[in-house]
Design a protein around this motif. Structure first.
Motif, PDB file in Angstrom:
ATOM      1  N   UNK A 149       0.822  -1.202   0.000  1.00  0.00           N
ATOM      2  CA  UNK A 149       0.000   0.000   0.000  1.00  0.00           C
ATOM      3  C   UNK A 149       0.862   1.261   0.000  1.00  0.00           C
ATOM      4  N   UNK A 150       0.357   2.279  -0.671  1.00  0.00           N
ATOM      5  CA  UNK A 150       1.057   3.550  -0.723  1.00  0.00           C
ATOM      6  C   UNK A 150       2.151   3.638  -1.767  1.00  0.00           C
ATOM      7  N   UNK A 151       2.439   2.551  -2.441  1.00  0.00           N
ATOM      8  CA  UNK A 151       3.486   2.561  -3.467  1.00  0.00           C
ATOM      9  C   UNK A 151       2.935   3.139  -4.765  1.00  0.00           C
ATOM     10  N   UNK A 152       3.789   3.904  -5.449  1.00  0.00           N
ATOM     11  CA  UNK A 152       3.439   4.516  -6.725  1.00  0.00           C
ATOM     12  C   UNK A 152       4.327   3.930  -7.818  1.00  0.00           C
ATOM     13  N   UNK A 153       3.717   3.386  -8.857  1.00  0.00           N
ATOM     14  CA  UNK A 153       4.437   2.910 -10.041  1.00  0.00           C
ATOM     15  C   UNK A 153       4.196   3.941 -11.131  1.00  0.00           C
ATOM     16  N   UNK A 154       5.250   4.673 -11.488  1.00  0.00           N
ATOM     17  CA  UNK A 154       5.101   5.805 -12.394  1.00  0.00           C
ATOM     18  C   UNK A 154       4.949   5.347 -13.846  1.00  0.00           C
TER      19      UNK A 154
END
Length: 345
Positions: A149-154
């Motif tokens: 949770x909270x991870x961003x994959x750009x």
């Protein structure tokens, strides 16, 4: 032409609040003085906070128009009258603490899409994404991937099959991750490649046989990896990066490399396969480290050096080949004297 500001000016805060954030003592100035922003010491306007930690800017400190200055004991008397003085043990660290409070958006790359999974991303049905994961347009998430949770994959990042990524991470634009296990709060900047083949060949007169690279990459918590850095997976064991380590742009990390906790590796460093950096090692830019050597805990290597042999814990080394800095400086001085002698004969 417009002049956009990407990080908006913060709300004004009191000098007392700044002192609390910076773990600093107000030795001149009113704790209720309002600080409206930050600036370089030479460009500061009234209301700005500056810091001073480099004697190269001493003349500019004497002319600053800032409201307040974070400064160490050695230079506190150099701050002009009319500028509040915040005395701190390490001005640059205090500056970092204050900036983190004033500009929290600059601490972590922000997603473009805001939230959720873009309808233009490709996510394998078997992937497990916890609530709060952001996947931007063009990203590809492979089979059996786990993302916390909270991870961003750009945008346009590729996460290959089986990769595990912890919570509150950022995987930068156009980066790729394969054969890797990544901890929490890891920031991977744009263009980083993690987990590709290490450079392994059995060379011979009949041609070079590719040696399969069957290890992984293990990255612990709170690691930051700069743009266009490459981290090869292990050959027959794992490539490892310890917690809190900070890696600059365009660094090459070869297969089986083991990097300890809280190391600092500056841009364009090359770490050859199977070398080991123990905890708190710092390596200057454009330095090369030969394979299978160990750099001991807390050692520092000057920029543009070549490390061919083991470096003891706490060592200060530099040069080509790298040697203790005192010896290196003596050799440089001797060469300079010889050169000067040659020009006078």
């Amino acid at each position: 032409m417009s002049d956009p500001v990407f990080f908006c000016s913060p709300d004004s805060v009191t000098l007392g609040t700044i002192a609390e954030w910076a773990d600093a003592e107000i030795v001149r100035g009113d704790k209720d003085l309002m600080v409206s922003g930050v600036a370089p010491v030479e460009d500061a306007a009234p209301g700005s906070l500056v810091f001073f930690d480099n004697t190269s800017y001493l003349d500019k400190l004497g002319e600053t128009r800032a409201a307040a200055c974070l400064v160490g004991r050695k230079h506190k008397d150099k701050v002009p009258e009319g500028v509040a003085v915040l005395l701190c043990r390490e001005p640059y660290r205090s500056w970092a603490l204050v900036l983190a409070k004033l500009y929290p958006a600059a601490m972590v790359p922000r997603p473009v899409t805001g939230s959720g999974i873009s309808d233009r991303a490709v996510v394998d049905p078997s992937a497990s994404l916890e609530e709060g994961v952001v996947v931007e347009s063009g990203a590809v998430i492979g089979a059996n991937v786990d993302i916390g949770s909270g991870t961003v994959v750009r945008a346009n990042a590729v996460i290959d099959d089986g990769v595990c990524i912890g919570r509150d991470c950022v995987i930068g634009v156009n980066s790729s991750v394969q054969h890797a296990l990544i901890g929490n709060r890891v920031y991977v900047h744009p263009g980083v490649c993690i987990g590709q083949d290490g450079f392994g060949y059995a060379m011979g007169p009949g041609g070079h046989l590719k040696v399969p690279q069957i290890g992984r990459v293990i990255i612990q918590d709170d690691v930051e990896i700069g743009a266009n850095t490459t981290v090869d997976r292990g050959a027959n064991r794992d490539t490892m990066i310890g917690e809190g380590t900070k890696i600059d742009n365009q660094v090459q990390i070869g297969h089986n490399v083991v990097i300890g906790r809280h190391c600092v590796i500056v841009s364009q460093v090359g770490l050859s396969g199977s070398c080991t950096l123990e905890d708190f090692v710092a390596i200057g830019g454009q330095t090369g480290v030969r394979g299978h050597v160990t750099i001991g805990m807390g050692a520092q290597i000057a920029g543009v050096s070549i490390v061919n042999d083991d470096v003891p814990a706490g060592g200060r080394y530099g040069g080509t080949p790298a040697k203790p800095v005192k010896q290196w400086f003596r050799e440089l001085a001797a060469i300079r004297k010889l050169a000067e002698r040659g020009t006078t004969t």
